[in-house]
Design a protein around this motif. Structure first.
Motif, PDB file in Angstrom:
ATOM      1  N   ASP A 215      23.251  40.246  23.096  1.00 28.18           N
ATOM      2  CA  ASP A 215      24.228  39.335  22.441  1.00 28.18           C
ATOM      3  C   ASP A 215      25.877  39.883  22.127  1.00 28.18           C
ATOM      4  OD1 ASP A 215      25.703  37.728  20.308  1.00 28.18           O
ATOM      5  OD2 ASP A 215      23.898  37.498  19.175  1.00 28.18           O
ATOM      6  N   GLY A 216      26.817  39.578  22.885  1.00 30.31           N
ATOM      7  CA  GLY A 216      28.062  40.197  22.860  1.00 30.31           C
ATOM      8  C   GLY A 216      28.795  38.883  22.062  1.00 30.31           C
ATOM      9  N   ILE A 217      28.371  38.068  21.476  1.00 23.23           N
ATOM     10  CA  ILE A 217      28.987  36.879  20.503  1.00 23.23           C
ATOM     11  C   ILE A 217      29.187  37.198  19.065  1.00 23.23           C
ATOM     12  CG2 ILE A 217      29.020  34.552  20.145  1.00 23.23           C
ATOM     13  CD1 ILE A 217      29.095  35.131  23.154  1.00 23.23           C
ATOM     14  N   GLY A 218      28.301  37.826  18.549  1.00 22.55           N
ATOM     15  CA  GLY A 218      28.208  38.077  16.869  1.00 22.55           C
ATOM     16  C   GLY A 218      28.382  36.766  16.331  1.00 22.55           C
ATOM     17  N   GLY A 219      28.757  37.004  15.124  1.00 20.16           N
ATOM     18  CA  GLY A 219      29.029  35.918  14.222  1.00 20.16           C
ATOM     19  C   GLY A 219      27.511  35.497  13.874  1.00 20.16           C
ATOM     20  N   GLY A 220      27.666  33.900  14.003  1.00 21.42           N
ATOM     21  CA  GLY A 220      26.314  33.368  13.529  1.00 21.42           C
ATOM     22  C   GLY A 220      25.483  33.256  14.811  1.00 21.42           C
ATOM     23  N   ILE A 238      26.219  43.639  21.044  1.00 19.55           N
ATOM     24  CA  ILE A 238      26.832  44.425  21.766  1.00 19.55           C
ATOM     25  C   ILE A 238      28.396  43.907  21.933  1.00 19.55           C
ATOM     26  CG2 ILE A 238      25.212  45.291  23.543  1.00 19.55           C
ATOM     27  CD1 ILE A 238      26.194  43.007  25.438  1.00 19.55           C
ATOM     28  N   GLY A 239      28.765  43.055  20.970  1.00 18.51           N
ATOM     29  CA  GLY A 239      30.172  42.747  20.750  1.00 18.51           C
ATOM     30  C   GLY A 239      30.019  41.512  19.694  1.00 18.51           C
ATOM     31  N   GLN A 240      31.538  41.171  19.503  1.00 17.64           N
ATOM     32  CA  GLN A 240      31.820  40.185  18.380  1.00 17.64           C
ATOM     33  C   GLN A 240      32.920  39.182  18.846  1.00 17.64           C
ATOM     34  OE1 GLN A 240      33.445  42.331  15.004  1.00 17.64           O
ATOM     35  NE2 GLN A 240      33.084  44.159  16.018  1.00 17.64           N
ATOM     36  N   ALA A 241      32.830  38.588  20.199  1.00 16.69           N
ATOM     37  CA  ALA A 241      33.717  37.902  20.835  1.00 16.69           C
ATOM     38  C   ALA A 241      33.705  36.583  19.910  1.00 16.69           C
ATOM     39  CB  ALA A 241      33.401  37.502  21.977  1.00 16.69           C
ATOM     40  N   GLY A 242      32.891  36.035  19.020  1.00 19.01           N
ATOM     41  CA  GLY A 242      32.614  35.039  18.206  1.00 19.01           C
ATOM     42  C   GLY A 242      32.826  35.228  16.945  1.00 19.01           C
ATOM     43  N   GLY A 243      33.046  36.236  16.543  1.00 22.27           N
ATOM     44  CA  GLY A 243      33.124  36.645  14.885  1.00 22.27           C
ATOM     45  C   GLY A 243      32.581  37.881  14.824  1.00 22.27           C
ATOM     46  N   GLY A 256       8.025  42.743  13.757  1.00 24.84           N
ATOM     47  CA  GLY A 256       8.106  43.717  14.373  1.00 24.84           C
ATOM     48  C   GLY A 256       9.297  43.805  15.339  1.00 24.84           C
ATOM     49  N   LYS A 257      10.163  42.911  15.407  1.00 23.24           N
ATOM     50  CA  LYS A 257      11.330  42.834  16.278  1.00 23.24           C
ATOM     51  C   LYS A 257      12.309  43.943  16.018  1.00 23.24           C
ATOM     52  CE  LYS A 257      11.231  37.778  16.388  1.00 23.24           C
ATOM     53  NZ  LYS A 257      11.860  36.598  16.039  1.00 23.24           N
ATOM     54  N   SER A 258      13.067  44.479  17.048  1.00 19.34           N
ATOM     55  CA  SER A 258      13.988  45.592  16.755  1.00 19.34           C
ATOM     56  C   SER A 258      15.354  45.040  17.176  1.00 19.34           C
ATOM     57  CB  SER A 258      13.777  46.798  17.752  1.00 19.34           C
ATOM     58  OG  SER A 258      12.411  47.247  17.684  1.00 19.34           O
ATOM     59  N   LEU A 259      16.280  45.753  16.090  1.00 20.97           N
ATOM     60  CA  LEU A 259      17.685  45.274  16.475  1.00 20.97           C
ATOM     61  C   LEU A 259      18.341  46.718  16.783  1.00 20.97           C
ATOM     62  CD1 LEU A 259      20.124  43.388  16.030  1.00 20.97           C
ATOM     63  CD2 LEU A 259      20.405  43.795  13.745  1.00 20.97           C
ATOM     64  N   THR A 260      19.234  46.646  17.802  1.00 27.89           N
ATOM     65  CA  THR A 260      20.006  47.973  18.120  1.00 27.89           C
ATOM     66  C   THR A 260      21.466  47.538  18.599  1.00 27.89           C
ATOM     67  OG1 THR A 260      19.983  49.765  19.828  1.00 27.89           O
ATOM     68  CG2 THR A 260      19.321  47.547  20.683  1.00 27.89           C
ATOM     69  N   HIS A 261      22.325  48.428  18.316  1.00 26.23           N
ATOM     70  CA  HIS A 261      23.509  48.362  18.322  1.00 26.23           C
ATOM     71  C   HIS A 261      24.187  49.423  19.386  1.00 26.23           C
ATOM     72  CE1 HIS A 261      27.636  47.142  17.746  1.00 26.23           C
ATOM     73  NE2 HIS A 261      27.954  47.677  16.504  1.00 26.23           N
ATOM     74  N   PRO A 262      23.936  49.407  20.690  1.00 22.75           N
ATOM     75  CA  PRO A 262      24.234  50.254  21.568  1.00 22.75           C
ATOM     76  C   PRO A 262      25.841  50.224  21.901  1.00 22.75           C
ATOM     77  CG  PRO A 262      23.206  48.655  22.755  1.00 22.75           C
ATOM     78  CD  PRO A 262      23.204  48.373  21.329  1.00 22.75           C
ATOM     79  N   SER A 263      26.438  51.454  22.331  1.00 21.25           N
ATOM     80  CA  SER A 263      27.745  51.505  22.438  1.00 21.25           C
ATOM     81  C   SER A 263      27.992  52.341  23.874  1.00 21.25           C
ATOM     82  CB  SER A 263      28.551  52.523  21.355  1.00 21.25           C
ATOM     83  OG  SER A 263      29.659  52.873  21.994  1.00 21.25           O
ATOM     84  N   VAL A 264      28.333  51.622  24.954  1.00 20.88           N
ATOM     85  CA  VAL A 264      28.621  52.118  26.039  1.00 20.88           C
ATOM     86  C   VAL A 264      29.471  53.459  26.114  1.00 20.88           C
ATOM     87  CG1 VAL A 264      30.549  50.704  26.889  1.00 20.88           C
ATOM     88  CG2 VAL A 264      28.831  51.870  28.574  1.00 20.88           C
ATOM     89  N   MET A 265      30.669  53.345  25.346  1.00 14.30           N
ATOM     90  CA  MET A 265      31.715  54.269  25.007  1.00 14.30           C
ATOM     91  C   MET A 265      30.836  55.638  24.718  1.00 14.30           C
ATOM     92  SD  MET A 265      34.606  53.277  26.336  1.00 14.30           S
ATOM     93  CE  MET A 265      35.948  54.465  25.598  1.00 14.30           C
ATOM     94  N   ALA A 266      30.016  55.373  23.742  1.00 14.72           N
ATOM     95  CA  ALA A 266      29.196  56.559  23.349  1.00 14.72           C
ATOM     96  C   ALA A 266      28.134  57.243  24.203  1.00 14.72           C
ATOM     97  CB  ALA A 266      28.518  56.243  21.796  1.00 14.72           C
ATOM     98  N   TYR A 267      27.650  56.098  25.052  1.00 11.36           N
ATOM     99  CA  TYR A 267      26.803  56.658  25.855  1.00 11.36           C
ATOM    100  C   TYR A 267      27.412  57.477  27.181  1.00 11.36           C
ATOM    101  CZ  TYR A 267      23.337  56.193  29.648  1.00 11.36           C
ATOM    102  OH  TYR A 267      22.304  56.364  30.551  1.00 11.36           O
ATOM    103  N   ILE A 268      28.560  56.941  27.669  1.00 12.74           N
ATOM    104  CA  ILE A 268      29.027  57.699  28.747  1.00 12.74           C
ATOM    105  C   ILE A 268      29.828  58.873  28.084  1.00 12.74           C
ATOM    106  CG2 ILE A 268      28.833  55.741  30.124  1.00 12.74           C
ATOM    107  CD1 ILE A 268      31.767  55.284  29.678  1.00 12.74           C
ATOM    108  N   THR A 269      30.041  59.314  26.795  1.00 12.08           N
ATOM    109  CA  THR A 269      30.718  60.551  26.444  1.00 12.08           C
ATOM    110  C   THR A 269      29.968  61.746  26.836  1.00 12.08           C
ATOM    111  OG1 THR A 269      31.332  59.412  24.478  1.00 12.08           O
ATOM    112  CG2 THR A 269      31.437  61.903  24.363  1.00 12.08           C
TER     113      THR A 269
END
Length: 322
Positions: A215-220, A238-243, A256-269
Motif C-alpha cells: 500500500d503506497g496510497i496511505g490515507g483511508g 510504503i507511501g502516502q500518495a493519497g494522504g 494475527g495480521k501484521s503491519l509493517t512500514h519498510p523503508s527502502v532508503m534504510a534498507y539500502i544504507t
C-alpha cells in the motif's frame, strides 16, 4: 557550466530553482558521473515538502540516476572513466547534469540495459526486491494486492511478482491504467478510486483475502488494505500518495495480521545489502522486468514534472534528461 535544480527551502514547486554549477573534482573514494537520465520518485516530493527533512538548504534533490563515469578519486579501483553506471539511495543530489557519488553506490550497467531504463527503475527495483523477498517472501501460490499497479513502482512490482509465480490483484484508477497493468501481467484488476476494494478482494479470493498487500496510497486506503489481507497475512505501508498514513489500532490487526512500514532508503544504507539487491535488480532489468517510462522531461522542467507526479496522473515512471 552544468545545470542543477536546487531546492531553496521546503515547500511547493516554486522553491525549485535552476542554477549553474561547475563540475566538481571527486574525493578519494568518489566518482563524478555525467547523467544520461535521472529518476523521479515520490520521495523527491516528500523531500521537497519537508516531510522528510534534508540536512541543509539549499539542496539538490534526487536519489537515483544513470550515466557515464567522468572522473574517479585516487582510491577508486573498481571503476574507470567511460564506465556506464547506475545508482540509487543516499546521498541526495541527482537533479544535476553531473554529480559526485560515493563509488560504492555505483553499479555497472550491461550493454543491454539502457541508461534511461536504469534511471527509471533502480530505486523502484530495489523497493520491489525488498518487498518481494524481505518484507514477505513471495513464491508460487502467493496472492498479492498491489495498489497503483500501473504506476512507476507498480509496473515493476507486478512484473517481478508474476516472475516469482504470484497471483496479482491490482488496483488502478482508470480503464486506461487497467490496460497497462494487464500488459504487465496482473491477473485481476480493481478499477476506480471509489471501488470497494475489500469486497472485490474477497470475491476474487473466495473470501480468504490476500497473503500480502503493498500500500503506497496511505490515507483511508490503509484500513481497506488491512481488511483485504487474510488472517496472519502482511500489510506493507510504503507511501502516502493519497494522504497521510493514519494511526492503526492493534485491534484492527486481529486475527494475527501484521503491519509493517519498510523503508527502502534504510534498507539500502547497508552497502553489502545494497550491492546484493542492486545486482538482482540489474539482472531483472536485463531480462525485461523494468519500470515503464511514462514521460521524459528536460532537467530544467523538474518543477513541472514534480507537479505532474504529485497529481497522480503518471502511468509509469518519470525521468529527467539533462
Amino acid at each position: 557550466m552544468d545545470k542543477a535544480v536546487t531546492l531553496l527551502a521546503p515547500g511547493g514547486i516554486e522553491q525549485l530553482q535552476v542554477s549553474e554549477q561547475q563540475p566538481q573534482e571527486p574525493g578519494a573514494n568518489e566518482i563524478r558521473i555525467r547523467h544520461d537520465a535521472i529518476g523521479m520518485n515520490f520521495l523527491d516530493i516528500y523531500h521537497r515538502r519537508g516531510l522528510y527533512a534534508l540536512p541543509a538548504y539549499p539542496a539538490v534533490l534526487g536519489v537515483e540516476g544513470a550515466g557515464t563515469v567522468e572522473a574517479v578519486g585516487s582510491a577508486v579501483t573498481r571503476l574507470k572513466p567511460g564506465d556506464r553506471v547506475a545508482y540509487a539511495g543516499a546521498p541526495v543530489g541527482a537533479y544535476a547534469a553531473t554529480r559526485l557519488l560515493p563509488a560504492a553506490r555505483a553499479v555497472l550497467l550491461p550493454d543491454g540495459v539502457p541508461s534511461k531504463v536504469a534511471a527509471a527503475s533502480m530505486l523502484k527495483g530495489l523497493t520491489a526486491y525488498m518487498l518481494l523477498t524481505k518484507t514477505y517472501r513471495v513464491e508460487p501460490g502467493t496472492t498479492v494486492l498491489i495498489h497503483a499497479a500501473a504506476g512507476g513502482l507498480g509496473s515493476i512490482l507486478v512484473r517481478w511478482a508474476k516472475y516469482l509465480g504470484a497471483t496479482v490483484i491490482g488496483t488502478v484508477s482508470s480503464e486506461e491504467k487497467a490496460d497497462l497493468a494487464r500488459s504487465y501481467g496482473a491477473d485481476h484488476l480493481i478499477i476506480g478510486r471509489d471501488a470497494d476494494v475489500v469486497a472485490a478482494v474477497k470475491r476474487l479470493t473466495d473470501s480468504r483475502g490476500v497473503d500480502v498487500a503493498y500500500d503506497g496510497i496511505g490515507g483511508g486506503m490503509l484500513a481497506k488494505s488491512i481488511a483485504a489481507v487474510r488472517p496472519f497475512g502482511v500489510v506493507a505501508t510504503i507511501g502516502q500518495a493519497g494522504g497521510a498514513i493514519p494511526p492503526v489500532s492493534v485491534d484492527e490487526l486481529r486475527p494475527g495480521k501484521s503491519l509493517t512500514h519498510p523503508s527502502v532508503m534504510a534498507y539500502i544504507t547497508d552497502t553489502a545489502a545494497y550491492l546484493t539487491a542492486a545486482e538482482a535488480v540489474v539482472g531483472m532489468l536485463a531480462s525485461g522486468i523494468t519500470s515503464t517510462i511514462a514521460r521524459e522531461y528536460p532537467l530544467e522542467a523538474a518543477a513541472e514534472a514534480q507537479q505532474f507526479l504529485e497529481e497522480g496522473r503518471a502511468a509509469g515512471s518519470l525521468i529527467l534528461v539533462p
